[in-house]
Design an enzyme around this catalytic site. Structure first.
Site, PDB file in Angstrom:
ATOM      1  N   LYS A 224      -4.991  -9.197  -0.894  1.00 31.01           N
ATOM      2  CA  LYS A 224      -4.259  -8.986  -2.157  1.00 31.01           C
ATOM      3  C   LYS A 224      -3.058  -9.916  -2.296  1.00 31.01           C
ATOM      4  O   LYS A 224      -2.683 -10.288  -3.398  1.00 31.01           O
ATOM      5  CB  LYS A 224      -3.835  -7.532  -2.307  1.00 31.01           C
ATOM      6  CG  LYS A 224      -2.693  -7.130  -1.406  1.00 31.01           C
ATOM      7  CD  LYS A 224      -2.091  -5.801  -1.762  1.00 31.01           C
ATOM      8  CE  LYS A 224      -1.069  -5.360  -0.747  1.00 31.01           C
ATOM      9  NZ  LYS A 224       0.064  -6.264  -0.564  1.00 31.01           N
TER      10      LYS A 224
ATOM     11  N   LYS B  26       1.722 -12.283   3.941  1.00 32.67           N
ATOM     12  CA  LYS B  26       2.765 -12.265   2.900  1.00 32.67           C
ATOM     13  C   LYS B  26       3.581 -13.556   2.936  1.00 32.67           C
ATOM     14  O   LYS B  26       3.861 -14.173   1.902  1.00 32.67           O
ATOM     15  CB  LYS B  26       3.673 -11.043   3.071  1.00 32.67           C
ATOM     16  CG  LYS B  26       2.954  -9.722   2.815  1.00 32.67           C
ATOM     17  CD  LYS B  26       3.778  -8.522   3.190  1.00 32.67           C
ATOM     18  CE  LYS B  26       3.118  -7.224   2.775  1.00 32.67           C
ATOM     19  NZ  LYS B  26       1.701  -7.098   3.123  1.00 32.67           N
TER      20      LYS B  26
ATOM     21  N   GLY C  18       0.805  -1.229   0.000  1.00 35.83           N
ATOM     22  CA  GLY C  18       0.000   0.000   0.000  1.00 35.83           C
ATOM     23  C   GLY C  18       0.832   1.271   0.000  1.00 35.83           C
ATOM     24  O   GLY C  18       0.440   2.284  -0.577  1.00 35.83           O
ATOM     25  N   ASN C  19       2.040   1.213   0.634  1.00 38.53           N
ATOM     26  CA  ASN C  19       2.877   2.418   0.719  1.00 38.53           C
ATOM     27  C   ASN C  19       3.439   2.821  -0.639  1.00 38.53           C
ATOM     28  O   ASN C  19       3.997   3.902  -0.802  1.00 38.53           O
ATOM     29  CB  ASN C  19       4.018   2.211   1.725  1.00 38.53           C
ATOM     30  CG  ASN C  19       4.869   0.989   1.403  1.00 38.53           C
ATOM     31  OD1 ASN C  19       4.436   0.116   0.653  1.00 38.53           O
ATOM     32  ND2 ASN C  19       6.052   0.916   1.963  1.00 38.53           N
TER      33      ASN C  19
ATOM     34  N   LYS D  69     -13.491  -8.494   8.399  1.00 35.84           N
ATOM     35  CA  LYS D  69     -12.720  -7.393   7.804  1.00 35.84           C
ATOM     36  C   LYS D  69     -13.470  -6.076   8.007  1.00 35.84           C
ATOM     37  O   LYS D  69     -14.503  -5.831   7.375  1.00 35.84           O
ATOM     38  CB  LYS D  69     -12.528  -7.677   6.313  1.00 35.84           C
ATOM     39  CG  LYS D  69     -11.571  -6.756   5.608  1.00 35.84           C
ATOM     40  CD  LYS D  69     -10.134  -7.160   5.827  1.00 35.84           C
ATOM     41  CE  LYS D  69      -9.179  -6.247   5.074  1.00 35.84           C
ATOM     42  NZ  LYS D  69      -7.791  -6.515   5.420  1.00 35.84           N
TER      43      LYS D  69
END
Length: 313
Positions: free
Chosen positions: A213, A275, A12-13, A129
């Site tokens: 994602k 991740k 996201g960054n 979520k």
């Protein structure tokens, strides 16, 4: 020249820092594109995925603020598609600029991607979520009484709507993505985890859910038989004993070692854990491939000297 097929999952960054304006996000993506083009210069075929958490949250707030019978707020699946479109547009534009600077003749295309999830996924029974604005308990109860979803208390900050986060099952547009990649195009796909859809009587129907994602990117990397799956995050390496005096940087690691670290609770849920789980799943389905977890800024270091946390069978 290496000519590997690489799926890169942007954190996201890479898109949004503190300023949520379109201009600031375009600027961030220009810097991101400068790093990504290094892989193409290296002779690799590139498929890019990205997150959309803050963007879809902001768009939801805008929709709710303007919600009226004449201008009703859009459902979540449509908002995911809209942010996939806007971020894809910014990123393909930025990539085109950088490729032109390097004299590389490649076209860049972003694809609105539908990701199939299972209607029977337990995530639909355990909504977890949080999305959208914070409400008081009374406001949340009022929303629930109106049939506007399920709301839960969120870490003492107020009540928020919660939706499912199901696992991705299949990527509907995989054939189109594969055709574009094989023709030498740079493809941006499964943005924000893709638009969540379920198969209902041979029709794909959008659902109110958010797909992680990293898992969607892993699904894409396996389906494309990628040689390398790159998961970009805020740090150059994964660590165990993070923030401890005996913290240890992971350079080369096997999936069995990572599974042991997961059992030890080494990775934070919601940040590094998905991740790590995604790269394990990728290697399990593509045992001859490699994965790396590193930062955007360290891409050059990875290309030149294999810097980063490299995961293999």
């Amino acid at each position: 020249m290496s000519n590997r097929k690489i799926v890169v999952a942007l954190g996201g960054n890479a898109i949004l820092s503190t300023d949520p304006s379109a201009q600031a996000q375009k600027e961030a993506l220009r810097a991101t594109a400068q790093h990504l083009v290094k892989l193409i210069k290296n002779g690799d075929e590139l498929i890019i995925t990205h997150g959309n958490g803050p963007q879809v949250g902001n768009l939801l707030l805008q929709n709710l603020a303007a919600d009226s019978p004449k201008n009703p707020a859009f459902p979540l699946d449509s908002l995911v598609a809209m942010t996939e479109g806007s971020i894809g547009y910014w990123l393909q534009n930025a990539m085109q600029v950088e490729l032109a600077k390097e004299g590389i003749d490649k076209s860049v295309v972003s694809l609105i991607t539908q990701v199939v999830v299972d209607q029977k996924d337990p995530a639909f029974d355990n909504l977890s979520k949080p999305i959208g604005p914070f409400y008081s308990q009374e406001e949340a109860q009022d929303q629930m009484d109106q049939g506007k979803g399920v709301f839960k208390e969120d870490a003492g900050r107020g009540w928020r709507k919660v939706v499912a986060s199901p696992k991705p099952v299949a990527i509907k547009e995989i054939d189109a993505i594969s055709t574009l990649v094989n023709a030498g195009h740079v493809v941006i796909a499964t943005g924000g985890g893709g638009v969540p859809v379920v198969d209902q009587e041979d029709q794909l129907v959008g659902v109110e859910a958010v797909i992680d994602k990293d898992f969607a990117s892993q699904k894409l990397a396996n389906a494309l038989e990628a040689d390398l799956f790159v998961v970009l995050t805020g740090v150059d390496h994964v660590f165990i004993n993070y923030n401890q005096p005996d913290r240890q940087q992971l350079d080369h690691v096997t999936i069995d070692q990572l599974k042991t670290y997961i059992e030890e609770g080494q990775f934070a849920p919601g940040s590094m854990l998905p991740k790590v789980e995604a790269v394990i799943q990728f290697i399990e389905h593509s045992p001859n491939s490699q994965a790396v977890i590193t930062s955007l800024e360290n891409l050059q270091g990875f290309i030149e000297s294999q810097s980063g946390t490299i995961v293999s069978r």
